[in-house]
Design an enzyme around this catalytic site. Structure first.
Site, short mmCIF file in Angstrom:
data_model
loop_
_atom_site.label_atom_id
_atom_site.label_comp_id
_atom_site.label_asym_id
_atom_site.label_seq_id
_atom_site.Cartn_x
_atom_site.Cartn_y
_atom_site.Cartn_z
N ASN A 149 0.80 -1.23 0.00
CA ASN A 149 0.00 0.00 0.00
C ASN A 149 0.83 1.28 0.00
OD1 ASN A 149 1.08 -0.01 2.57
ND2 ASN A 149 -0.82 0.62 3.58
N ARG B 144 -3.31 5.34 11.60
CA ARG B 144 -4.37 4.69 12.35
C ARG B 144 -5.10 5.73 13.17
NH1 ARG B 144 -3.90 1.44 9.18
NH2 ARG B 144 -3.64 -0.83 9.33
N GLN C 93 -13.68 1.10 13.10
CA GLN C 93 -14.07 1.02 11.69
C GLN C 93 -15.05 -0.14 11.47
OE1 GLN C 93 -10.03 2.99 9.72
NE2 GLN C 93 -10.47 0.85 9.34
N HIS D 202 -11.87 4.66 5.00
CA HIS D 202 -10.52 4.09 4.93
C HIS D 202 -10.32 3.41 3.57
CE1 HIS D 202 -7.23 1.56 7.16
NE2 HIS D 202 -6.75 2.31 6.18
#
Length: 358
Positions: free
Chosen positions: A117, A256, A285, A309
């Protein structure tokens, strides 16, 4: 064996777009491969409470696959019930949803797809910095409303050139953020990290290390958070630290949600001490509909760049983390050594310093 995957539901989007591999519908593209070898593959979004698929199936699953985007929170209590669990795979990067200390004690391996990522998130960070500094969101909302008052937007729009930008964490993502900021001719790029960058790497981005966190934030016009969540970073950006930020600074968090105290951030926005907060990570989440950071604004009614997200789950990133997840499981099934950079917890010990200096 039983393999359990907790993924997010993609709905019509996943049905029409098969490259949404990280969804319940498309199942990381590994169902046929696993079932052809006789394994049971359970895929679900249900993760909350004792009646969830997560808690029902974790008791006899040997492999757990989760994602940072719809995390199944594997607590110490659940690990105690998971008698067969041997391997946890994060389809992506960031394994803080797993009680890592308990995983160590129980000999459960924890791996993630390192690097899958990094480009995606670094690009999102730069985009978020620009949309805050340029006051983009209120400008776009004005157009949607049918209004046109340039002065209302321009009074809080700035250039990124000439600003001091700092990253908390200069690892794979933080360093790429610094690389991408070079062409903007910022006044200075600085970083806060427990380890200094190698000399050549630091020179390549012309970045200066600041060893004290309060001193670091006091120098920044823009602070971006790019470090993992662990005991040492939980609530790191709190009311006390925010007092040391420059008045009118911008804060971006794609690391985070729990690294930043949501109530303290919202209060700093409301008071005008922070000019903006952007990111895509939340302390829970999916975020509750009444989560304070959904609607927190600065004193001019702007400064909110929050989104779901998704920074690390672009279609390009999904191809990388789906492929990496398959590779990790393939190595496990065949007894082949895992790639060292993917290992967070080996058998009975930490293999990475990313989650604190162990």
């Amino acid at each position: 064996m039983k393999i359990l995957a907790i993924l997010y539901k993609g709905g019509n989007a996943a049905t029409s777009e098969p490259r949404l591999l990280g969804t319940v519908e498309n199942q990381l593209g590994i169902r046929k491969w696993l079932e052809s070898q006789g394994h049971e593959y359970i895929v679900s979004e249900s993760k909350e409470g004792p009646d969830s698929d997560f808690q029902k199936h974790i008791v006899d699953a040997e492999i757990l696959i989760t994602t940072p985007f719809h995390p199944g929170y594997l607590t110490g209590d659940l690990i105690a019930k998971a008698k067969n669990l041997k391997l946890c795979v994060t389809a992506g990067v960031g394994s803080d949803h797993i009680d890592l200390n308990t995983a160590v004690k129980h000999g459960i391996q924890v791996l993630e797809v390192s690097g899958s990522n990094v480009v995606s998130v670094a690009e999102h960070v730069v985009m978020s910095i620009l949309l805050l500094v340029r006051n983009f969101v209120p400008a776009h909302e004005m157009i949607e409303r049918g209004d046109w008052m340039v002065s209302d937007i321009a009074r809080n729009a700035f250039d990124l050139e000439g600003k001091v930008v700092g990253t908390i964490g200069a690892g794979r993502i933080g360093y790429r953020v610094l690389q991408r900021l070079l062409p903007f001719d910022c006044k200075e790029l600085i970083y806060y990290d427990y380890a200094p960058l190698p000399e050549a790497a630091g020179k390549a981005v012309n970045a200066r290390r600041v060893e004290d966190l309060k001193d670091f934030v006091s120098q920044c016009d823009v602070v971006t958070v790019n470090c993992p969540l662990h005991e040492g970073t939980l609530g790191l950006v709190n009311a006390d630290l925010l007092k040391h930020f420059k008045k009118g600074a911008w804060l971006v968090n794609t690391a985070r949600g729990a690294i930043c105290d949501k109530d303290a951030v919202a209060a700093a926005l409301a008071s005008g001490h922070l000019n903006g907060y952007a990111g895509d990570v939340w302390n829970v989440q999916p975020a509750p509909k009444d989560h304070i950071l959904r609607t927190a604004k600065n004193t001019l009614g702007g400064g909110n760049g929050m989104v779901p997200h998704y920074s690390g789950t672009t279609l390009d990133a999904q191809a990388r983390y789906a492929s990496g997840t398959k590779s990790i499981i393939e190595n496990y099934l065949s007894g082949k050594a895992q790639e060292p950079q993917n290992i967070i917890v080996g058998i009975g010990k930490y293999e990475s310093k990313a989650y604190g200096q162990r």
